[in-house]
Design a protein around this motif. Structure first.
Motif, mmCIF file in Angstrom:
data_model
loop_
_atom_site.group_PDB
_atom_site.id
_atom_site.type_symbol
_atom_site.label_atom_id
_atom_site.label_comp_id
_atom_site.label_asym_id
_atom_site.label_seq_id
_atom_site.Cartn_x
_atom_site.Cartn_y
_atom_site.Cartn_z
ATOM 1 N N LEU A 78 44.196 -48.081 48.967
ATOM 2 C CA LEU A 78 42.941 -48.400 48.291
ATOM 3 C C LEU A 78 41.969 -49.094 49.244
ATOM 4 N N LEU A 79 42.489 -49.973 50.096
ATOM 5 C CA LEU A 79 41.647 -50.649 51.088
ATOM 6 C C LEU A 79 41.056 -49.643 52.066
ATOM 7 N N LEU A 80 41.876 -48.682 52.526
ATOM 8 C CA LEU A 80 41.393 -47.670 53.459
ATOM 9 C C LEU A 80 40.325 -46.791 52.812
ATOM 10 N N LEU A 81 40.531 -46.427 51.549
ATOM 11 C CA LEU A 81 39.547 -45.598 50.853
ATOM 12 C C LEU A 81 38.240 -46.352 50.637
ATOM 13 N N ALA A 82 38.341 -47.632 50.272
ATOM 14 C CA ALA A 82 37.138 -48.442 50.069
ATOM 15 C C ALA A 82 36.366 -48.595 51.376
ATOM 16 N N THR A 83 37.088 -48.777 52.473
ATOM 17 C CA THR A 83 36.442 -48.885 53.784
ATOM 18 C C THR A 83 35.769 -47.577 54.168
ATOM 19 N N ASP A 84 36.452 -46.476 53.882
ATOM 20 C CA ASP A 84 35.914 -45.151 54.197
ATOM 21 C C ASP A 84 34.573 -44.924 53.502
ATOM 22 N N LEU A 85 34.543 -45.123 52.170
ATOM 23 C CA LEU A 85 33.314 -44.856 51.424
ATOM 24 C C LEU A 85 32.266 -45.944 51.614
ATOM 25 N N GLY A 86 32.698 -47.205 51.613
ATOM 26 C CA GLY A 86 31.733 -48.302 51.664
ATOM 27 C C GLY A 86 31.152 -48.561 53.035
ATOM 28 N N LEU A 87 31.886 -48.213 54.090
ATOM 29 C CA LEU A 87 31.425 -48.531 55.443
ATOM 30 C C LEU A 87 30.991 -47.290 56.211
ATOM 31 N N PHE A 88 31.838 -46.257 56.217
ATOM 32 C CA PHE A 88 31.568 -45.106 57.079
ATOM 33 C C PHE A 88 30.763 -44.004 56.388
ATOM 34 N N HIS A 89 30.811 -43.939 55.070
ATOM 35 C CA HIS A 89 30.119 -42.855 54.364
ATOM 36 C C HIS A 89 29.319 -43.395 53.185
ATOM 37 N N ARG A 90 28.626 -44.501 53.424
ATOM 38 C CA ARG A 90 27.822 -45.083 52.353
ATOM 39 C C ARG A 90 26.666 -44.168 51.995
ATOM 40 N N ARG A 91 26.065 -43.553 52.987
ATOM 41 C CA ARG A 91 24.958 -42.627 52.753
ATOM 42 C C ARG A 91 25.462 -41.194 52.798
ATOM 43 N N ALA A 92 24.879 -40.364 51.963
ATOM 44 C CA ALA A 92 25.255 -38.954 51.927
ATOM 45 C C ALA A 92 24.818 -38.271 53.222
ATOM 46 N N ARG A 93 25.751 -37.645 53.889
ATOM 47 C CA ARG A 93 25.449 -36.930 55.135
ATOM 48 C C ARG A 93 26.542 -35.915 55.393
ATOM 49 N N GLN A 94 26.220 -34.961 56.221
ATOM 50 C CA GLN A 94 27.189 -33.926 56.560
ATOM 51 C C GLN A 94 28.190 -34.462 57.572
ATOM 52 N N VAL A 95 29.466 -34.160 57.371
ATOM 53 C CA VAL A 95 30.515 -34.559 58.304
ATOM 54 C C VAL A 95 30.614 -33.489 59.387
ATOM 55 N N GLY A 96 30.399 -33.884 60.624
ATOM 56 C CA GLY A 96 30.414 -32.948 61.737
ATOM 57 C C GLY A 96 31.814 -32.678 62.259
ATOM 58 N N PHE A 97 31.895 -31.739 63.214
ATOM 59 C CA PHE A 97 33.177 -31.322 63.774
ATOM 60 C C PHE A 97 33.877 -32.475 64.487
ATOM 61 N N ARG A 98 33.143 -33.193 65.335
ATOM 62 C CA ARG A 98 33.769 -34.287 66.093
ATOM 63 C C ARG A 98 34.275 -35.390 65.177
ATOM 64 N N GLU A 99 33.487 -35.712 64.171
ATOM 65 C CA GLU A 99 33.911 -36.751 63.232
ATOM 66 C C GLU A 99 35.149 -36.313 62.460
ATOM 67 N N ALA A 100 35.192 -35.043 62.071
ATOM 68 C CA ALA A 100 36.363 -34.532 61.351
ATOM 69 C C ALA A 100 37.611 -34.610 62.216
ATOM 70 N N VAL A 101 37.481 -34.232 63.486
ATOM 71 C CA VAL A 101 38.615 -34.314 64.414
ATOM 72 C C VAL A 101 39.078 -35.760 64.565
ATOM 73 N N LEU A 102 38.119 -36.690 64.678
ATOM 74 C CA LEU A 102 38.453 -38.110 64.821
ATOM 75 C C LEU A 102 39.230 -38.610 63.612
ATOM 76 N N TRP A 103 38.763 -38.277 62.409
ATOM 77 C CA TRP A 103 39.424 -38.750 61.197
ATOM 78 C C TRP A 103 40.783 -38.088 60.986
ATOM 79 N N ILE A 104 40.928 -36.835 61.406
ATOM 80 C CA ILE A 104 42.250 -36.208 61.357
ATOM 81 C C ILE A 104 43.221 -36.978 62.247
ATOM 82 N N GLY A 105 42.728 -37.370 63.434
ATOM 83 C CA GLY A 105 43.557 -38.167 64.325
ATOM 84 C C GLY A 105 43.927 -39.515 63.718
ATOM 85 N N VAL A 106 42.961 -40.137 63.028
ATOM 86 C CA VAL A 106 43.216 -41.443 62.401
ATOM 87 C C VAL A 106 44.277 -41.324 61.316
#
Length: 327
Positions: free
Chosen positions: A23-51
């Motif tokens: 729940l903490l990880l999900l809250a951090t994801d939405l509240g910090l990294f994706h607070r604003r609506a935007r398209q997730v790019g290829f590099r960001e997707a690769v980074l998060w898959i690694g995480v």
């Protein structure tokens, strides 16, 4: 059914601590990294898959160390292999979700910048449904006839997936849409990243809410297959729960990485069908044939090999129309 290494009455704090971390990880994801609506790019997707993959492997290592100190080296190896196999099974079966997500977003005309928000809340709901299914499964699978029934069901599902034609998405004809329209009026237009919009003093559902409802229902249907599949690997509810959660958490990033290329993996469906047949046979027959437990290392090799072969063959032998379009 053998006694669990992690009984809920004794290890409730394991479940609570793990759920709190998620729940903490999900809250951090939405509240910090994706607070604003935007398209997730290829590099960001690769980074998060690694995480997410790194977190899953780190958790597996920590579980291995704990099981080794508590139950011995043999049990620790078994627990770690069961977690990894369950994680790979769930991650591979989750790939099939992406085909549905692509069709849903296309059918409702959801722009790329709003897709992360839908998948975020969709996965939040999926975790609740998966926890309920796992709890129910851990109770039912204490009975041998239920184990046999689930195994036969998985074999049947795999064969049906192999023989059935491709998907055709018609949300406008679905019972879900009719039910939602009975509860709330629906506006055909998007209103930013909102699920509800108030127009002329009346509350309306937006296409984002409709898409979210379809995402939740589709995940429930997938869980009916995937949860028993992991119970075919391990009878430890804690391992089923944690491997399932980590796979679902990484699904969003996998979607943004592969959404534009899912049509290239035309043989993946057959690979997933073979995996379902294998785990169904393992649950209904192979475990008994191997004196109660089919080797988990061999299961991992079979599942990984089938998944890699279906992806590799899809890329090596593309569909004819895809081949022509690239020339």
């Amino acid at each position: 059914m053998p006694a669990s290494l992690f009984p809920l009455a004794e290890y409730w704090w394991f479940y609570a601590a793990f759920t709190g971390l998620v729940l903490l990880l999900l809250a951090t994801d939405l509240g910090l990294f994706h607070r604003r609506a935007r398209q997730v790019g290829f590099r960001e997707a690769v980074l998060w898959i690694g995480v997410w993959t790194g977190l899953a492997l780190a958790f597996c290592f920590g579980l291995y160390q704990y099981a080794g100190s508590k139950f011995g080296a043999a049990a620790a190896k078994q627990v770690a292999l069961e977690f990894l196999t369950g994680y790979i099974v769930e991650e591979s079966l989750s790939l099939d979700n992406m085909f549905v997500f692509v069709l849903l977003f296309g059918s409702f005309g959801i722009p790329a910048q709003f897709q992360h928000r839908i998948l975020f809340y969709g996965i939040g709901g999926a975790l609740l449904f998966r926890a309920a299914f796992i709890g129910l499964g851990s109770v039912l699978l204490q009975y041998a006839w239920v184990v046999l029934l689930f195994g036969v069901f998985l074999v049947f599902t795999g064969i049906k997936m192999m023989l059935s034609p491709g998907r055709e998405m018609r949300p406008e004809e679905s019972a879900i849409l009719r039910l939602l329209r009975k509860i709330l009026p629906v506006t055909p237009h998007l209103h930013g990243q909102r699920f509800f919009a108030r127009l002329d003093g009346r509350l309306y559902a937006t296409p984002l809410l409709l898409t979210l409802a379809f995402v939740e229902v589709s995940d429930i249907l997938f869980a009916i297959d995937s949860v028993p599949a992991i119970f075919a690997i391990t009878r430890e509810p804690f391992i089923v729960y944690t491997s399932n959660v980590f796979a679902v958490l990484g699904l969003r990033s996998m979607y943004f990485l592969l959404a534009g290329a899912v049509h290239r993996f035309h043989l993946l469906r057959y690979g997933l069908a073979l995996i379902l047949v294998f785990v169904g046979l393992k649950m209904s027959w192979l475990n008994a044939a191997w004196h109660g437990h089919f080797p988990v290392g061999l299961s991992l090799a079979v599942i990984g090999g089938v998944l890699a072969a279906s992806i590799g063959l899809s890329l090596a032998f593309p569909k004819r129309e895809l081949k022509h379009s690239s020339e």
